[in-house]
Design a protein around this motif. Structure first.
Motif, short mmCIF file in Angstrom:
data_model
loop_
_atom_site.label_atom_id
_atom_site.label_comp_id
_atom_site.label_asym_id
_atom_site.label_seq_id
_atom_site.Cartn_x
_atom_site.Cartn_y
_atom_site.Cartn_z
N GLY A 16 0.83 -1.21 0.00
CA GLY A 16 0.00 0.00 0.00
C GLY A 16 0.86 1.26 0.00
O GLY A 16 0.53 2.24 -0.68
N ASP A 17 1.96 1.22 0.75
CA ASP A 17 2.87 2.36 0.76
C ASP A 17 3.50 2.58 -0.61
O ASP A 17 3.64 3.72 -1.07
CB ASP A 17 3.96 2.17 1.81
N MET A 18 3.88 1.48 -1.27
CA MET A 18 4.47 1.60 -2.60
C MET A 18 3.47 2.18 -3.60
O MET A 18 3.83 2.99 -4.45
CB MET A 18 4.98 0.24 -3.10
N ILE A 19 2.23 1.78 -3.49
CA ILE A 19 1.19 2.31 -4.39
C ILE A 19 0.99 3.80 -4.15
O ILE A 19 0.87 4.58 -5.10
CB ILE A 19 -0.12 1.53 -4.20
N GLU A 20 0.99 4.22 -2.89
CA GLU A 20 0.84 5.64 -2.58
C GLU A 20 2.03 6.45 -3.11
O GLU A 20 1.85 7.53 -3.69
CB GLU A 20 0.69 5.85 -1.08
N VAL A 21 3.24 5.95 -2.91
CA VAL A 21 4.44 6.65 -3.40
C VAL A 21 4.39 6.76 -4.91
O VAL A 21 4.68 7.82 -5.49
CB VAL A 21 5.73 5.96 -2.91
N LEU A 22 4.02 5.68 -5.59
CA LEU A 22 3.94 5.67 -7.05
C LEU A 22 2.90 6.68 -7.54
O LEU A 22 3.15 7.42 -8.50
CB LEU A 22 3.61 4.27 -7.56
N SER A 23 1.76 6.74 -6.88
CA SER A 23 0.73 7.69 -7.32
C SER A 23 1.17 9.14 -7.08
O SER A 23 0.90 10.02 -7.91
CB SER A 23 -0.60 7.42 -6.61
N ILE A 24 1.86 9.40 -5.99
CA ILE A 24 2.37 10.76 -5.73
C ILE A 24 3.42 11.14 -6.77
O ILE A 24 3.40 12.26 -7.31
CB ILE A 24 2.94 10.85 -4.30
N CYS A 26 3.79 9.96 -9.84
CA CYS A 26 3.14 10.16 -11.14
C CYS A 26 2.44 11.52 -11.21
O CYS A 26 2.49 12.19 -12.24
CB CYS A 26 2.14 9.04 -11.41
N THR A 27 1.82 11.93 -10.11
CA THR A 27 1.18 13.24 -10.08
C THR A 27 2.21 14.36 -10.20
O THR A 27 2.02 15.30 -10.97
CB THR A 27 0.37 13.40 -8.78
N ILE A 28 3.31 14.24 -9.48
CA ILE A 28 4.36 15.26 -9.54
C ILE A 28 4.94 15.35 -10.94
O ILE A 28 5.12 16.44 -11.50
CB ILE A 28 5.46 14.96 -8.51
N PHE A 29 5.24 14.19 -11.55
CA PHE A 29 5.81 14.20 -12.90
C PHE A 29 4.84 14.78 -13.91
O PHE A 29 5.23 15.50 -14.83
CB PHE A 29 6.24 12.80 -13.32
N GLY A 30 3.57 14.50 -13.76
CA GLY A 30 2.56 15.04 -14.67
C GLY A 30 2.45 16.55 -14.56
O GLY A 30 2.39 17.27 -15.57
N VAL A 31 2.44 17.06 -13.32
CA VAL A 31 2.36 18.52 -13.13
C VAL A 31 3.62 19.20 -13.65
O VAL A 31 3.54 20.24 -14.33
CB VAL A 31 2.13 18.85 -11.63
N CYS A 32 4.79 18.63 -13.39
CA CYS A 32 6.04 19.22 -13.86
C CYS A 32 6.12 19.24 -15.37
O CYS A 32 6.57 20.23 -15.97
CB CYS A 32 7.23 18.47 -13.28
N THR A 33 5.67 18.17 -16.01
CA THR A 33 5.68 18.12 -17.47
C THR A 33 4.76 19.19 -18.05
O THR A 33 5.14 19.92 -18.96
CB THR A 33 5.26 16.73 -17.96
#
Length: 131
Positions: A16-24, A26-33
């Motif tokens: 569950g922690d890995m899924i949360e880190v991955l989702s965070i 992905c959100t950061i990379f999407g906003v930065c892009t």
């Protein structure tokens, strides 16, 4: 906890922690892009405005032959300008969040709405609409 129906009690462990880190991430990379590509487009648009580009021909700040154009302000497409644009956009976003939903975000949406109508009317009435 959105993965609870799929993986059950495992959301409370390392998976569950890995899924949360991955989702965070992905959100950061999407906003930065999006922010980076948007800053590049804004930079190019400001340079075109500075040069007075119309139908592919630069009209402001050019020499007699029309080969060397610096524009009115000499703005260029480069990383420094794009970094300044990113800082300005980020400052506006942070200010909007700090002011809250009623004052900040509502004000930004009203400004965007007014600007969209300004652009619409400018395109329709200030020049030929050849496109």
């Amino acid at each position: 906890f959105t993965m609870y129906p799929i993986i059950g009690e495992l959301v409370y462990g390392p998976l569950g922690d890995m899924i949360e880190v991955l989702s965070i991430l992905c959100t950061i990379f999407g906003v930065c892009t999006s922010l980076g590509l948007g800053a590049m487009q804004i930079n190019k648009g400001l340079v075109r405005l500075d040069l007075g580009t119309y139908h592919g021909i630069n009209r402001n700040g050019c020499d007699v032959a029309g080969q060397n154009c610096t524009g009115n302000t000499g703005m260029e497409v480069n990383r420094d300008t794009q970094c300044v644009i990113i800082v300005i956009i980020t400052a506006m976003a942070v200010t909007s969040v700090i002011l809250g939903l009623k004052a900040g975000i509502a004000l930004l949406s009203q400004i965007a709405f007014i600007l969209s109508f300004f652009i619409l009317f400018a395109i329709l009435f200030l020049d030929e609409t050849w496109y």
